[in-house]
Enzyme design. Structure first.
Site, mmCIF file in Angstrom:
data_model
loop_
_atom_site.group_PDB
_atom_site.id
_atom_site.type_symbol
_atom_site.label_atom_id
_atom_site.label_comp_id
_atom_site.label_asym_id
_atom_site.label_seq_id
_atom_site.Cartn_x
_atom_site.Cartn_y
_atom_site.Cartn_z
ATOM 1 N N CYS A 38 -6.850 6.946 3.116
ATOM 2 C CA CYS A 38 -7.557 6.955 1.823
ATOM 3 C C CYS A 38 -7.314 5.672 1.049
ATOM 4 C CB CYS A 38 -7.108 8.152 0.993
ATOM 5 S SG CYS A 38 -7.348 9.710 1.848
ATOM 6 N N GLU A 49 -17.079 4.001 1.128
ATOM 7 C CA GLU A 49 -15.905 4.173 1.985
ATOM 8 C C GLU A 49 -16.359 4.359 3.430
ATOM 9 O OE1 GLU A 49 -13.533 7.812 1.736
ATOM 10 O OE2 GLU A 49 -11.747 6.552 1.583
#
Ligand code: ADP
Length: 504
Positions: A298, A395
């Site tokens: 992450c 992302e």
């Protein structure tokens, strides 16, 4: 079934060769009511190595009812605080004893390198040890109130926590489950469909440590099972770590039941290198920040921001340092870059690489799938990236680095903050004042200065903006996983006190 050609412990072989990775309800491993299963794929080979159960709404219901019962009858939260601490400490001891099986199982179904899966076990151990100390220390307070009253405030667990997690840290998840349990909650954990193996081991550790039935249940399955858990009226709180779109859908679904939600939704973390930094250390950290776990982290520092004056030198260091990385199985000690978790994730990475090229970014390294067995992708570096490109805003969750340039400190912060995400940020400088100014300027949950992705159980972790809200780790987690109950009592005026004598 042959699990892997690399040597693994007999315990892991036995674990992986279970007929099915079931749900765990009331400390019993059970199949789905309708018998549904899904394959478990080794991403290093693309081959099926096991099968796992798939929960229907009926299985989720069973797990939640079990957790609800365990919470409501107080079999866990009303045990003495010291007994609860001892139970958590036994969990940590058993996890340490079974560490190899945890780490090897995680490498088999996630593809993550062995040093990394060892690291996740250490992370879980540290966190469980830390949270094991909390049951005796979750103190309340006695605020001042008018003299005829007494009020006190206590922290109470929310109840049943639905914990939905991704594939990139299967054993690390044990840390947050332990925090929830330490705070007195009961948990229904849904592991990611790609990594069902270690959840069963966690439930066994919890059972063998003496955690009462129902306190820690597991339901296996994909999004459908997760959605059923979020919507179940018997679940009091949701914790989710995963992608932004799924997180937003979960928050919306939880709103129907007015349930508190804790979210960690990844990021597009800026990694800023100023001209005065130690360029060797900064370049090595920039590589580690994106290549570690093949970018499936992450906090991956996927936007590398370089000052004009050092841009070419750092790009050269990164490209030459990454060109000959050894790509292979997580079990091979020589491997530096493992596979992506699934065929779908590999597709996603390749799709973003073609988007980057279409957007006009320059491919300085990589850009292709590696080999045709398993789900490997080359380390990939784009230069000439503008912050409004999709490869700088979205992302990717793969080994893809976007390099951007800046010419002033203010411009670096403007680019860094021009993102819907706000999870981590790296700052490399040897100037103390720059480090402090950067730490203030960056709108992220974490700022790392001259280091990257450090963590410790005593320190809060989480995001701002679309990276989520709520905190894991540290005192903040215990606050997150409890609510404050205020108790009022009428006790009358203090003896000997005449309220009529009081003048205002
Ligand atoms: P990815 O698609 O990249 O695997 P997700 O964020 O979709 O990541 O998945 C993370 C976790 O959320 C997994 O455990 C997945 O099964 C679960 N999940 C996916 N969709 C939903 C949903 N609609 N509701 C609840 N959980 C979900």
């Amino acid at each position: 079934m042959s699990v892997t050609t690399y040597p693994i412990s007999p315990e892991t072989v036995q674990h992986v060769n279970r007929p099915v990775f079931g749900h765990v309800i009331d400390n019993e491993i059970v199949p789905s009511a309708d018998g549904r299963t899904m394959p478990v794929i080794d991403p290093a080979t693309g081959e099926e190595v096991a099968v796992a159960a798939v929960a229907s709404a009926a299985d989720v219901d069973r797990a939640v009812i079990s957790a609800r019962r365990a919470f409501d009858d107080g079999r866990w939260r009303f045990q003495t605080p010291l007994d609860r601490e001892r139970c958590l400490r036994r969990m940590s001891t058993l996890l340490a004893e079974r560490a190899t099986t945890f780490a090897e199982s995680d490498t088999i179904d996630s593809g993550l390198l062995r040093w990394y899966t060892d690291g996740m076990v250490d992370f879980a151990l540290n966190s469980i040890d830390y949270f094991a100390g909390w049951p005796t220390k979750i103190e309340g307070s006695i605020p001042p109130v008018p003299a005829d009253l007494v009020a006190y405030q206590v922290r109470e667990p929310h109840g049943v926590l639905g914990l939905i997690v991704p594939w990139n840290g299967p054993t690390a998840v044990f840390a947050f489950a332990a925090a929830a349990i330490a705070a007195g909650n009961c948990v229904v954990l849904k592991p990611a469909e790609q990594t069902p193996m270690t959840a069963v081991l966690m439930a066994e550790v919890a059972r063998d440590a003496g955690l009462p039935p129902g306190v820690f249940n597991i339901v296996q399955g994909a999004g459908e099972a997760g959605a059923a858990l979020v919507e179940h009226p018997g679940v009091d709180m949701i914790s989710f770590t995963g992608s932004r779109p799924t997180g937003a859908a979960i928050q919306a679904a939880a709103a129907k039941g007015v349930k508190p939600v804790q979210l960690e939704l990844g990021g597009k973390s800026p990694f800023i290198i100023f001209p005065d930094a130690d360029l060797e250390a900064a370049s090595a950290a920039a590589m580690m920040g994106v290549w570690m776990a093949s970018g499936q982290v992450c906090t991956a520092g996927t936007r590398v921001l370089l000052h004009d004056s050092i841009h070419d030198e750092v790009v050269e260091r990164i490209v030459s340092g990454s060109r000959d990385m050894v790509i292979g199985s997580g079990f091979d000690p020589a491997t530096q870059l493992g596979p992506l978790v699934s065929a779908a994730q590999l597709e996603r990475v390749m799709h973003y690489v073609s988007i980057g090229q279409d957007e006009g970014a320059e491919l300085a390294l990589g850009g292709h799938r590696h080999g045709d067995v398993g789900f490997f992708h080359e380390p990939t570096v784009f230069t000439g990236v503008r912050n409004d490109m999709r490869i700088a805003q979205e992302e990717i969750f793969g080994p893809v680095m976007s390099v951007l340039r800046f010419s002033s400190e203010a411009e670096a912060y403007a680019i860094a903050n021009d993102s819907e995400y706000g999870l981590g940020a790296g700052v490399w400088t040897n100037d103390l004042a720059t480090a402090h100014r950067a730490s203030r300027a960056l709108r992220t949950g974490q700022v790392w200065v001259n280091t990257y992705q450090m963590g410790y159980p005593t320190v809060a972790y989480g995001g701002v903006k679309a990276s989520g809200h709520g905190r894991m780790q540290g005192r903040a987690t215990i606050e997150e996983l409890t609510h404050v109950k205020s108790v009022w009592m009428k006790v009358g005026e203090p003896v000997g006190h005449d309220p009529r004598s009081v003048t205002l």
